[in-house]
Design an enzyme around this catalytic site. Structure first.
Site, PDB file in Angstrom:
ATOM      1  N   GLN A  11      11.762   0.879   7.611  1.00  0.00           N
ATOM      2  CA  GLN A  11      12.304   1.815   8.594  1.00  0.00           C
ATOM      3  C   GLN A  11      11.764   1.552   9.998  1.00  0.00           C
ATOM      4  OE1 GLN A  11      12.976   6.070   7.492  1.00  0.00           O
ATOM      5  NE2 GLN A  11      11.430   5.638   5.943  1.00  0.00           N
ATOM      6  N   ASP A  37       3.681 -12.556   3.546  1.00  0.00           N
ATOM      7  CA  ASP A  37       2.950 -11.628   2.678  1.00  0.00           C
ATOM      8  C   ASP A  37       1.607 -11.351   3.345  1.00  0.00           C
ATOM      9  OD1 ASP A  37       1.435 -10.352   0.734  1.00  0.00           O
ATOM     10  OD2 ASP A  37       2.172 -11.591  -0.913  1.00  0.00           O
ATOM     11  N   TYR A  62       2.712  -0.369   1.338  1.00  0.00           N
ATOM     12  CA  TYR A  62       3.194   0.100   0.036  1.00  0.00           C
ATOM     13  C   TYR A  62       3.352   1.607   0.179  1.00  0.00           C
ATOM     14  CZ  TYR A  62       3.372   0.735  -5.068  1.00  0.00           C
ATOM     15  OH  TYR A  62       3.753   1.053  -6.356  1.00  0.00           O
ATOM     16  N   THR A 102      -1.167   7.108   7.866  1.00  0.00           N
ATOM     17  CA  THR A 102      -0.407   8.233   7.335  1.00  0.00           C
ATOM     18  C   THR A 102      -1.178   9.544   7.341  1.00  0.00           C
ATOM     19  OG1 THR A 102       0.671   9.050   5.294  1.00  0.00           O
ATOM     20  CG2 THR A 102      -1.184   7.585   5.024  1.00  0.00           C
ATOM     21  N   TYR A 126      -2.017   6.721  -2.982  1.00  0.00           N
ATOM     22  CA  TYR A 126      -1.445   6.230  -1.722  1.00  0.00           C
ATOM     23  C   TYR A 126      -2.341   6.584  -0.545  1.00  0.00           C
ATOM     24  CZ  TYR A 126       1.584   6.189   2.393  1.00  0.00           C
ATOM     25  OH  TYR A 126       2.091   5.994   3.647  1.00  0.00           O
ATOM     26  N   LYS A 130      -4.429   3.900   1.885  1.00  0.00           N
ATOM     27  CA  LYS A 130      -4.248   3.809   3.336  1.00  0.00           C
ATOM     28  C   LYS A 130      -5.554   4.087   4.081  1.00  0.00           C
ATOM     29  CE  LYS A 130      -0.926   3.253   5.390  1.00  0.00           C
ATOM     30  NZ  LYS A 130      -0.370   1.999   5.964  1.00  0.00           N
TER      31      LYS A 130
END
Length: 286
Positions: A11, A37, A62, A102, A126, A130
């Site tokens: 996005q 990668d 991810y 995040t 998650y 992060k």
């Protein structure tokens, strides 16, 4: 200025591609997983040597929050290890790393907006992956700016707005949780903020900064869904329910509004209200 972007087909990466067309003075290099990668050190070093960027914007991550609970190895490989690989390459080449993180680094157990100085306490795989990516960047210490964001949406990929548009066209009624509060964030607005920083940073300065960026205002997922229906003209009724009606593998922060004072103060960035940005995105869809 040369700018290297990883995760270019996500996005945020797609919005950065759109904005790059308006900035002919800069030379952009867009790489997604197929081309680069970020967990492969030699590939990253080679890309940095080839592109010779002044800034590397890491939009690769991810982001499958629930799947990460079942596959933590993949989440940590990308979000922690990949961040470390990029940090090492940027330190070696003297490149500014703009890294996107995040609101999930916070547990959401407070009633006021989170500042950058607040102690992270992630409650999901998650979020932990992060946060450890942020920490590894700090340990390796290239010139770096970490920007935490929340509830990202765009016309691209899978996100809440696109899901609501699809379901709203198919159904007459939907249930959406009302007891999780945050701020929807336009990926286009975030991309603009990142490029503002990239274009105005001081190359002679060694940055060690963390900022928060989301659109202005607050909303629950229920509020967000109602706004999508209203602004898109869909006649789908939204019913508020609490989170217990939709148990998920990964716990979500119940409150993850981010305080944006620092990024506005330091970079002069003007941040739109979330409904205005949502309306702009939806008008461009039609």
């Amino acid at each position: 200025m040369n700018i290297l972007v990883t995760g270019s087909n996500g996005q945020l990466g797609r919005e950065l591609q759109e904005l790059s067309r308006l900035l002919p003075a800069h030379r952009f290099f867009f790489h997604d997983l197929q081309e680069l990668d970020i967990t492969e050190s030699s590939a990253v070093m080679s890309a940095v040597a080839r592109c010779q960027p002044s800034v590397l914007i890491n939009a690769a991550a991810y982001t499958a929050v629930d799947r990460a609970e079942r596959d933590p190895e993949s989440a940590f490989r990308v979000n922690r290890n990949g961040a470390g690989v990029l940090a090492s390459a940027c330190r070696e080449a003297g490149v500014l790393l703009l890294h996107v993180s995040t609101d999930y680094v916070f547990d959401g157990n407070r009633p006021t907006p989170y500042r950058e100085s607040d102690s992270p306490s992630p409650s999901s795989v998650y979020g932990r992956s992060k946060l450890q990516g942020e920490q590894l960047i700090g340990e390796i210490d290239p010139s770096h700016i970490i920007v935490r964001t929340s509830w990202l949406y765009s016309p691209y990929g899978a996100n809440f707005v696109k899901t609501m548009l699809r379901l709203g066209a198919e159904k007459s009624e939907l249930q959406v949780v009302f007891d999780q509060t945050g701020t929807p964030t336009s990926a286009a607005d975030l991309a603009g903020a990142l490029l503002e920083i990239a274009g105005h940073h001081d190359p002679s300065r060694h940055y060690r900064q963390t900022y928060h960026y989301s659109n202005e205002g607050t909303a629950s997922w229920y509020d967000f869904a109602c706004a999508v229906m209203e602004l898109s003209g869909l006649e789908c009724r939204i019913l508020p329910v609490d989170s217990s009606c939709y148990p998920q593998e990964a716990p979500r922060p119940s409150y993850s509004v981010l305080d944006k004072s620092a990024i506005k103060r330091d970079w002069g960035i003007r941040i739109p209200y979330w409904r205005d940005s949502l309306a702009a995105m939806l008008s461009n869809q039609s």
